[in-house]
Design a protein around this motif. Structure first.
Motif, short mmCIF file in Angstrom:
data_model
loop_
_atom_site.label_atom_id
_atom_site.label_comp_id
_atom_site.label_asym_id
_atom_site.label_seq_id
_atom_site.Cartn_x
_atom_site.Cartn_y
_atom_site.Cartn_z
N PRO A 97 0.85 -1.26 0.18
CA PRO A 97 0.02 0.06 0.05
C PRO A 97 0.89 1.36 0.00
CG PRO A 97 -0.73 -1.54 1.50
CD PRO A 97 0.42 -2.05 0.81
N GLN A 98 2.22 1.35 0.06
CA GLN A 98 2.89 2.36 0.20
C GLN A 98 2.86 3.03 -1.37
OE1 GLN A 98 6.33 0.60 1.78
NE2 GLN A 98 6.00 1.26 3.93
N LEU A 99 3.10 1.94 -2.47
CA LEU A 99 3.09 2.68 -3.63
C LEU A 99 2.03 2.80 -4.56
CD1 LEU A 99 5.06 2.66 -6.21
CD2 LEU A 99 4.69 0.18 -6.50
N VAL A 100 1.79 4.01 -4.96
CA VAL A 100 0.87 4.50 -6.13
C VAL A 100 1.07 4.05 -7.22
CG1 VAL A 100 -0.67 6.32 -6.71
CG2 VAL A 100 0.16 6.44 -4.33
N ILE A 101 0.60 2.99 -7.75
CA ILE A 101 1.02 2.12 -8.92
C ILE A 101 0.76 3.13 -10.26
CG2 ILE A 101 0.43 0.26 -10.40
CD1 ILE A 101 0.22 -1.52 -7.91
N GLY A 102 -0.33 3.73 -10.11
CA GLY A 102 -0.74 4.73 -11.56
C GLY A 102 0.36 5.80 -11.54
N ASP A 103 0.81 6.26 -10.49
CA ASP A 103 1.93 7.42 -10.47
C ASP A 103 3.14 6.59 -10.73
OD1 ASP A 103 -0.03 9.03 -9.38
OD2 ASP A 103 0.93 9.59 -7.77
N LEU A 104 3.40 5.56 -10.75
CA LEU A 104 4.69 4.89 -11.07
C LEU A 104 4.56 4.41 -12.44
CD1 LEU A 104 7.54 3.28 -10.55
CD2 LEU A 104 6.07 1.25 -10.18
N LEU A 105 3.44 4.10 -12.98
CA LEU A 105 3.31 3.90 -14.54
C LEU A 105 3.60 5.04 -15.28
CD1 LEU A 105 0.11 1.25 -14.22
CD2 LEU A 105 2.46 0.83 -14.94
N ASP A 106 2.95 6.15 -14.75
CA ASP A 106 3.06 7.64 -15.54
C ASP A 106 4.60 7.81 -15.39
OD1 ASP A 106 1.86 9.98 -16.68
OD2 ASP A 106 2.94 10.77 -14.87
N LEU A 134 7.25 5.82 -15.22
CA LEU A 134 7.90 5.18 -16.20
C LEU A 134 7.46 5.33 -17.63
CD1 LEU A 134 7.05 1.54 -14.38
CD2 LEU A 134 9.34 2.56 -15.10
N ASP A 135 6.35 5.90 -18.01
CA ASP A 135 6.03 6.29 -19.32
C ASP A 135 6.85 7.52 -19.85
OD1 ASP A 135 4.41 4.07 -19.83
OD2 ASP A 135 2.48 5.25 -19.42
N ARG A 136 6.98 8.37 -18.68
CA ARG A 136 7.43 9.65 -18.97
C ARG A 136 9.16 9.72 -18.97
NH1 ARG A 136 7.39 12.88 -15.60
NH2 ARG A 136 6.23 11.75 -13.67
N GLY A 137 9.81 8.55 -18.71
CA GLY A 137 11.18 8.26 -18.35
C GLY A 137 11.48 8.65 -17.03
N GLN A 138 10.83 9.30 -16.48
CA GLN A 138 11.22 10.00 -15.03
C GLN A 138 11.82 8.70 -14.10
OE1 GLN A 138 11.89 13.06 -13.99
NE2 GLN A 138 12.23 12.40 -11.78
N ILE A 139 11.03 7.74 -14.18
CA ILE A 139 11.53 6.51 -13.41
C ILE A 139 12.12 5.56 -14.53
CG2 ILE A 139 11.24 4.54 -11.92
CD1 ILE A 139 11.38 7.16 -10.50
N HIS A 140 13.53 5.10 -14.55
CA HIS A 140 13.92 4.16 -15.42
C HIS A 140 13.41 2.84 -15.43
CE1 HIS A 140 16.96 1.32 -17.08
NE2 HIS A 140 17.10 2.05 -18.15
N SER A 141 13.14 2.06 -14.17
CA SER A 141 12.97 1.00 -13.88
C SER A 141 12.47 0.64 -12.61
CB SER A 141 14.37 0.08 -14.31
OG SER A 141 15.27 0.49 -13.58
N ALA A 142 11.81 -0.52 -12.09
CA ALA A 142 11.30 -0.87 -10.91
C ALA A 142 11.55 -2.20 -10.51
CB ALA A 142 9.93 -0.32 -10.79
N VAL A 143 12.07 -2.58 -9.44
CA VAL A 143 11.98 -4.00 -8.78
C VAL A 143 11.03 -3.91 -7.80
CG1 VAL A 143 13.27 -5.97 -7.84
CG2 VAL A 143 14.44 -4.48 -9.69
N ILE A 144 9.73 -4.64 -7.78
CA ILE A 144 8.81 -4.50 -6.98
C ILE A 144 8.41 -5.98 -6.46
CG2 ILE A 144 6.36 -4.18 -6.67
CD1 ILE A 144 6.55 -2.23 -8.92
N ASP A 145 8.70 -6.15 -5.16
CA ASP A 145 8.32 -7.25 -4.31
C ASP A 145 7.07 -7.43 -3.55
OD1 ASP A 145 9.20 -10.10 -3.43
OD2 ASP A 145 9.16 -9.19 -1.62
#
Length: 307
Positions: free
Chosen positions: A224-233, A235-246
């Motif tokens: 619940p700490q991760l706002v997945i919609g914000d992460l996807l956005d 990633l799409d914009r290249g602001q985040i390059h990659s993510a490892v999610i457990d």
């Protein structure tokens, strides 16, 4: 003085064997074989549900996991100590997982995986570890151990926590006023925060936007700490390059969830670390000894803070 175990029965068999070997004088029972409820002094559980209020002489509730967010503290009497698990197996597993994730990001393995699928043979310029700044959110037992290992590879390491901490060789930040500065110097962000009201939804567009463009994240805190919609956005914009999610919310992740198809996201099913039954028994017995001697128990939570 009886100990009651309520969790996975397969692991419970290991617990029972270890208890019989190390503490044959302490009766060990596995739920639902409670026996005499009045004899139970210690409860070991992942989710005790309402069991704590049915045991009239219960003295301590032990979580068999590193966190306690899975516990409904409102169903555990306020005067009962709650102790989270601190044992070597949990630490070693987390250090292994996070170290591999950071090295995979650092050595461009997400990019090489995409090139492999496209049958492209193209070396990527290798950057030294000294140029990849690592930051850990949460400077508890796990966060500190992760930073101590990553330092050995030459990564510039920093950590952020709510209250001031000192870790040798690590630049430490604390409090909301320093969060922006911590994020601005972090190329790989590792989340090891406990789940509380303050950290629910913490990894959002505000956090991603404060990182350097092209940063990566390793999420091993709580789903619940991760706002997945914000992460996807991001990633799409290249602001985040990659993510490892457990860890995700919900767990298991639905089969049609968009995270599954993200080429720069690696998902594992909440396996970064797990309690080792053998060493966990040793840790619990030490805390039982401490409790009987009137000494502070290792891992006892602050009920007001939730961890």
């Amino acid at each position: 003085m009886t100990v009651l175990y309520k969790s996975d029965p397969v692991r419970g068999a290991i617990w029972a064997e270890r208890f019989a070997k190390l503490a044959p004088d302490i009766p060990f029972r596995m739920w639902p074989d409670v026996g005499d409820p009045a004899a139970i002094r210690y409860l070991l559980a992942w989710q005790p549900d309402g069991l704590a209020v049915t045991l009239p002489n219960l003295e301590v509730v032990f979580s068999i996991g590193a966190g306690v967010d899975q516990l409904d503290l409102s169903r555990i009497p306020a005067d009962l100590p709650v102790v989270r698990m601190i044992e070597p197996g949990l630490v070693h597993g987390m250090v292994e997982y996070v170290t591999e994730a950071v090295l995979a990001i650092h050595r461009d393995l997400f990019d090489y995986a995409m090139q492999q699928r496209a049958r492209v043979w193209q070396p990527i310029q290798l950057h030294p570890a000294a140029s990849r700044r690592v930051g850990v959110l949460g400077l508890g037992m796990l966060g500190t151990a992760v930073l101590e290992r990553l330092r050995l590879f030459g990564f510039p390491c920093a950590g952020w926590s709510r209250s001031p901490r000192e870790v040798e060789g690590v630049e430490c930040f604390s409090g909301d006023a320093t969060l922006a500065a911590f994020l601005a110097r972090t190329d790989v962000l590792i989340c090891l925060l406990p789940l509380t009201d303050a950290t629910r939804g913490f990894l959002d567009q505000r956090i991603f936007g404060a990182l350097p463009k092209g940063a990566s994240i390793v999420q091993v805190g709580r789903g619940p700490q991760l706002v997945i919609g914000d992460l996807l956005d991001a990633l799409d914009r290249g602001q985040i390059h990659s993510a490892v999610i457990d860890v995700t919310d919900p767990e298991p992740l639905p089969v049609d969830h968009p995270l599954w198809t993200q080429p720069r996201v690696r998902i594992t099913p909440h396996i970064a670390s797990a309690t080792c039954a053998v060493t966990a028994v040793d840790a619990v017995l030490e805390n039982v000894r401490r409790h009987r001697a009137g000494e502070p128990m290792i891992g006892q939570i602050d009920r007001a803070r939730g961890y």
